[in-house]
Enzyme design. Structure first.
Site, PDB file in Angstrom:
ATOM      1  CG  LEU A  17       8.613  19.179 -53.224  1.00  0.00           C
ATOM      2  CD1 LEU A  17       9.050  20.244 -52.068  1.00  0.00           C
ATOM      3  CD2 LEU A  17       9.561  18.874 -54.228  1.00  0.00           C
ATOM      4  CE  LYS A 119       5.857  13.994 -74.296  1.00  0.00           C
ATOM      5  NZ  LYS A 119       6.033  12.889 -73.458  1.00  0.00           N
ATOM      6  CB  SER A 441     -14.544  17.412 -70.086  1.00  0.00           C
ATOM      7  OG  SER A 441     -13.564  18.243 -70.591  1.00  0.00           O
ATOM      8  CD  GLU A 492     -15.108  13.806 -71.722  1.00  0.00           C
ATOM      9  OE1 GLU A 492     -14.179  13.852 -71.114  1.00  0.00           O
ATOM     10  OE2 GLU A 492     -14.870  13.667 -72.861  1.00  0.00           O
ATOM     11  CD1 TRP A 569      -0.128   9.917 -71.444  1.00  0.00           C
ATOM     12  CD2 TRP A 569      -1.961  10.568 -71.257  1.00  0.00           C
ATOM     13  NE1 TRP A 569       0.085  11.154 -72.046  1.00  0.00           N
ATOM     14  CE2 TRP A 569      -1.343  11.591 -71.974  1.00  0.00           C
ATOM     15  CE3 TRP A 569      -3.359  10.768 -71.300  1.00  0.00           C
ATOM     16  CZ2 TRP A 569      -2.133  12.534 -72.499  1.00  0.00           C
ATOM     17  CZ3 TRP A 569      -4.151  12.021 -71.788  1.00  0.00           C
ATOM     18  CH2 TRP A 569      -3.139  12.775 -72.413  1.00  0.00           C
ATOM     19  CG  HIS A 649      -9.344  16.437 -79.007  1.00  0.00           C
ATOM     20  ND1 HIS A 649      -9.081  17.717 -79.503  1.00  0.00           N
ATOM     21  CD2 HIS A 649      -8.664  16.425 -77.786  1.00  0.00           C
ATOM     22  CE1 HIS A 649      -8.629  18.402 -78.603  1.00  0.00           C
ATOM     23  NE2 HIS A 649      -8.268  17.713 -77.373  1.00  0.00           N
ATOM     24  CG  HIS A 702      -4.490  25.313 -72.192  1.00  0.00           C
ATOM     25  ND1 HIS A 702      -4.811  25.165 -73.429  1.00  0.00           N
ATOM     26  CD2 HIS A 702      -4.347  24.010 -71.896  1.00  0.00           C
ATOM     27  CE1 HIS A 702      -4.757  23.904 -74.053  1.00  0.00           C
ATOM     28  NE2 HIS A 702      -4.496  23.225 -72.934  1.00  0.00           N
TER      29      HIS A 702
HETATM   30  N1  GLN Z   1     -12.589  14.299 -74.528  1.00  0.00           N
HETATM   31  C1  GLN Z   1     -11.584  15.003 -73.454  1.00  0.00           C
HETATM   32  C2  GLN Z   1     -12.099  16.103 -72.653  1.00  0.00           C
HETATM   33  O1  GLN Z   1     -12.833  17.036 -73.268  1.00  0.00           O
HETATM   34  C3  GLN Z   1     -10.531  15.112 -74.241  1.00  0.00           C
HETATM   35  C4  GLN Z   1      -9.330  15.610 -73.287  1.00  0.00           C
HETATM   36  C5  GLN Z   1      -7.992  15.900 -73.840  1.00  0.00           C
HETATM   37  O2  GLN Z   1      -7.742  15.981 -75.138  1.00  0.00           O
HETATM   38  N2  GLN Z   1      -6.883  16.034 -73.130  1.00  0.00           N
HETATM   39  O3  GLN Z   1     -11.754  16.294 -71.709  1.00  0.00           O
HETATM   40 ZN    ZN Z   2      -7.009  18.083 -75.994  1.00  0.00          ZN
END
Ligand code: GLN
Ligand code: ZN
Length: 768
Positions: A17, A119, A441, A492, A569, A649, A702
């Site tokens: 899908l 969610k 990252s 990363e 997760w 974070h 985003h």
């Molecule tokens: N350290 C991760 C990154 O920068 C944090 C990602 C996250 O908070 N979802 O990708």
């Molecule tokens: Zn984040």
């Protein structure tokens, strides 16, 4: 005794899908093709359930994107901004409108934002939030539910059971888009439409209809309780000849038990995985005639059902109600579990024998009925599997267990209080005011992804792989130096995913090949499975952090994922409390923190992106959860010297109810998401007098949009009004992995400029 299922995964065992939807969106296939894929998935699902001897088989549980959005379309709850798309909709072809609501619409000179996503209760599935207005009208707008019932009926006959989201939960899970009304009050207008839908389905031949009311397992106000009562009483008066089943799940009914068992419906479903100890309470209150569906098989996890235990619950119910009033079922829709364990040929057979995915869970449901009526063989085999799991050395590591029982209070406390540490950090790192950093990252280009795929396949040696990753890391470091960031990251590039990367290196985890679960729309995730005591056989990140630190004189931040996020997760063990598993992971990550410190890394970030989403549904359970979650973080972070700076974070911004617990984590620096709300969400921190340092994200990662320097400087100024300027860091909202390099470079250059501007403009009181 009947068996039933509440919902089945619709992504297809090979994510058919997802692929079909994405092709449709890209214009590579047409609607006929898309519908063909959907029909095949539905028919296969129905056949699978038929083969498993399920008596009441869900239909209308299929969805191209999300079942709540389907309900909005069914009921004509279409926000005004889609009017231009709506006007193009042809009869019986609402799919483009539907996808526009889900994903936004940028075409034909239109630019319409998508509906909000959030969610689904305490799951990792995201639904599209219904938007209500004061004059909201409801009508049957989309006919899919009737078409799908017809198709199901052809294959399943009377076994076909349409599934709808119940009217009260539908309202409760939405939101008001304007002021001056309460959405719950829309029930008076909504109920007549539900009555029409139910009556039409009944006329088509439906004998059972399932109404999902998960909100019955939440803390309800008096008004909400009355609304449930009103809605179902009104419906009961106007429908005939069809049995209604109200499905609750994910928690106990508790103070809503009386309300739930007295709804004038034919059957009530309860989740006995989450609330096995509440069966007595329900049985004590259940009125004559009501049938009870027992959610015995865990729809949220990957483990085999314990038949012995299920049998105990079942017998109790049968004794009180008689077999004819009892239905056997999974705890909730199987949407939340992976599809078919048979596809996992690489899992260690011993461990595989302890597991069950959606397809196997169906068999378990009918097995339980067989056992209840005398089949001892099945019970014996099940007992054996459980014994092997209980005794297996693959699961149980005494040294890990001993460490957990030995946790001392001081293991969870930094050596000195924050003000002492803060001075030491400023001495050691000599930060400017408004130090700049990123979340970890950097863009994962297609080249890097392809490289990893090749390496995994064995087409590339470790040296070849490492060489490219090293080069990407060096480039990212050079570039961070050039633009003048203060605390650097390695980028990363070596990581696929922030949980998987660690799970793959820890003992006690396993990975599936096809264990996909829908997260939202066409996005699926493949959570790791934690099957045993967790330990860390060797260093996990030191190699890359050390390599990166050696490339620069600037401080290099080490990057780890925290215990609660790894837990949240993953599919977790059900043979010990979540908190025990969290503590095991915490020790493993703590050892990694210490190894990084030992290797000379002075700043270490432990991401806890998921602490908030672990919050239980019921408020009464929050304190206990927050207590152990915070403790697990502190266990991870507290082994280091005072001179080491710990960051954390969190990529969300709702801190209002949990701010004191966030403060209790005692991270030296926390970076959070705030830019989209124009720093409004910093209020919680300001109000609380948050003591430690904080980096409110100054730009939204985003979207590819590049924010200007002034814009970010203005956000910083706003933050400095709310919090002491000397405690502020400057950083984006989240990691930059999903962005492209050009926009990342432009945005971060502007961000550094904004920090410089703030240093000139804003008065920062000294630390001493
Ligand atoms: N350290 C991760 C990154 O920068 C944090 C990602 C996250 O908070 N979802 O990708
Ligand atoms: Zn984040």
């Amino acid at each position: 005794m009947l068996t039933q299922n509440l919902g089945y995964p619709r992504i297809g065992s090979q994510r058919q899908l997802k692929k079909a939807c994405e092709h449709y969106w890209a214009g590579k296939i047409d609607l006929t093709e898309l519908n063909k894929v959907a029909r095949t998935i539905k028919e296969q699902n129905w056949q699978t359930q038929l083969d498993a001897e399920i008596d009441l088989i869900p239909c209308n549980d299929f969805s191209f994107y999300d079942q709540v959005l389907d309900t909005s379309l069914l009921l004509g709850v279409i926000p005004q901004r889609y009017a231009p798309v709506l006007s193009q909709v042809k009869k019986n072809n609402e799919i483009d409108l539907y996808f526009a609501m889900a994903r936004g619409y940028q075409k034909d000179g239109l630019d319409i934002t998508a509906m909000e996503m959030t969610k689904w209760l305490d799951t990792n599935y995201h639904y599209i939030v219904p938007e209500f207005t004061a004059n909201q009208e409801f009508k049957i707008f989309n006919e899919n539910v009737f078409g799908e019932y017809n198709a199901a009926r052809q294959l399943l006959g009377d076994k076909a059971k349409p599934v709808l989201i119940g009217p009260v939960s539908y309202l409760m899970l939405g939101k008001e888009k304007e002021q001056g009304f309460e959405r719950i009050e829309l029930i008076k207008k909504l109920v007549p439409v539900y009555i029409d839908i139910i009556n039409r389905l009944q006329q088509q031949g439906a004998t059972w209809i399932q109404l999902d009311e998960p909100c019955l397992a939440l803390d309800l106000t008096r008004k909400e309780k009355e609304t449930f009562d009103y809605a179902y009483r009104t419906i009961a008066k106007r429908v005939n000849g069809v049995k209604l089943l109200v499905a609750t799940y994910f928690d106990a009914l508790l103070d809503n038990t009386q309300l739930a068992v007295n709804l004038p419906v034919a059957a009530l479903h309860i989740d006995l995985v989450r609330a096995a100890n509440k069966l007595d309470e329900v049985l004590a209150l259940i009125p004559d005639g009501l049938q009870l569906s027992l959610g015995l098989v865990d729809g949220r996890n990957v483990w085999k059902n314990d038949y012995q235990q299920s049998l105990g619950l079942l017998n109790k119910a049968v004794e009180k109600l008689g077999a004819a009033r009892v239905i056997i079922a999974p705890s909730c829709s199987l949407l939340h579990s992976p599809i078919d364990l048979e596809l996992e040929i690489d899992i260690d057979p011993e461990i595989r024998n302890w597991m069950a995915f959606a397809k196997q869970k169906l068999t378990e449901v009918s097995d339980i009925r067989k056992i209840a009526t005398g089949s001892t063989e099945l019970l014996e085999a099940n007992k054996k599997a459980f014994e092997s799991r209980q005794l297996s050395q693959k699961v149980h590591k005494q040294a890990v267990k001993d460490r957990i029982t030995g946790i001392k209070e001081e293991d969870c406390r930094r050596k000195s209080a924050f003000p002492v540490r803060q001075l030491l950090h400023h001495e050691r790192f000599n930060f400017p005011a408004f130090p700049t950093t990123t979340i970890g990252s950097f863009p994962q280009t297609n080249d890097i992804r392809e490289l990893r795929a090749k390496f995994k396949k064995g087409d590339l040696s470790l040296e070849q792989y490492d060489q490219v990753i090293e080069q990407a890391t060096v480039d990212a470091i050079r570039w961070q130096e050039e633009i003048g960031l203060d605390v650097l990251v390695h980028g990363e590039f070596e990581r696929n995913d922030m949980v998987e990367y660690f799970g793959e290196q820890l003992d006690g985890f396993l990975f599936t090949k096809n264990g996909w679960v829908q997260s939202y729309g066409s996005r699926c995730v493949k959570p790791p499975v934690i099957f045993g005591d967790v330990s860390r056989p060797q260093n996990m990140t030191v190699r890359w952090s050390k390599f990166a630190a050696a490339q620069t004189d600037k401080p290099m931040k080490g990057m780890l994922t925290g215990p609660v996020t790894i837990l949240q997760w993953s599919f977790v063990r059900n043979d010990q409390p979540r908190e025990t598993t969290a503590n095991q992971i915490a020790f493993a990550i703590r050892d990694e923190v210490l190894a990084l410190e030992e290797a000379g890394i002075g700043i270490i970030q432990i991401d806890e992106a998921a602490i908030r989403e672990g919050l239980p549904l019921r408020k009464a359970k929050h304190p206990h959860y927050l207590d152990w979650a915070v403790k697990a973080f502190r266990l991870t972070a507290s082994g280091v010297q005072d001179q080491t700076q710990i960051h954390t974070h969190m990529c969300y911004s709702e801190f209002n109810n949990i701010i004191e617990h966030i403060a209790a984590m005692d991270a030296d620096v926390i970076t959070i998401e705030t830019s989209r709300s124009q720093m409004e969400l910093l209020q919680a921190f300001a109000h609380f007098d948050y003591p430690n340092e904080i980096g409110p994200g100054v730009y939204d990662i985003h979207s590819p949009r590049v924010p200007g320097t002034e814009e970010m400087a203005a956000l910083l100024a706003k933050a400095a009004e709310l919090l002491p300027a000397r405690n502020l860091w400057v950083n984006p909202d989240c990691g930059l992995k999903t962005r492209k390099w050009p926009e990342t470079k432009a945005a971060l250059e502007n961000m550094v400029a904004a920090a410089r501007y703030a240093r000139e403009q804003i008065n920062v009181s000294s630390l001493i």
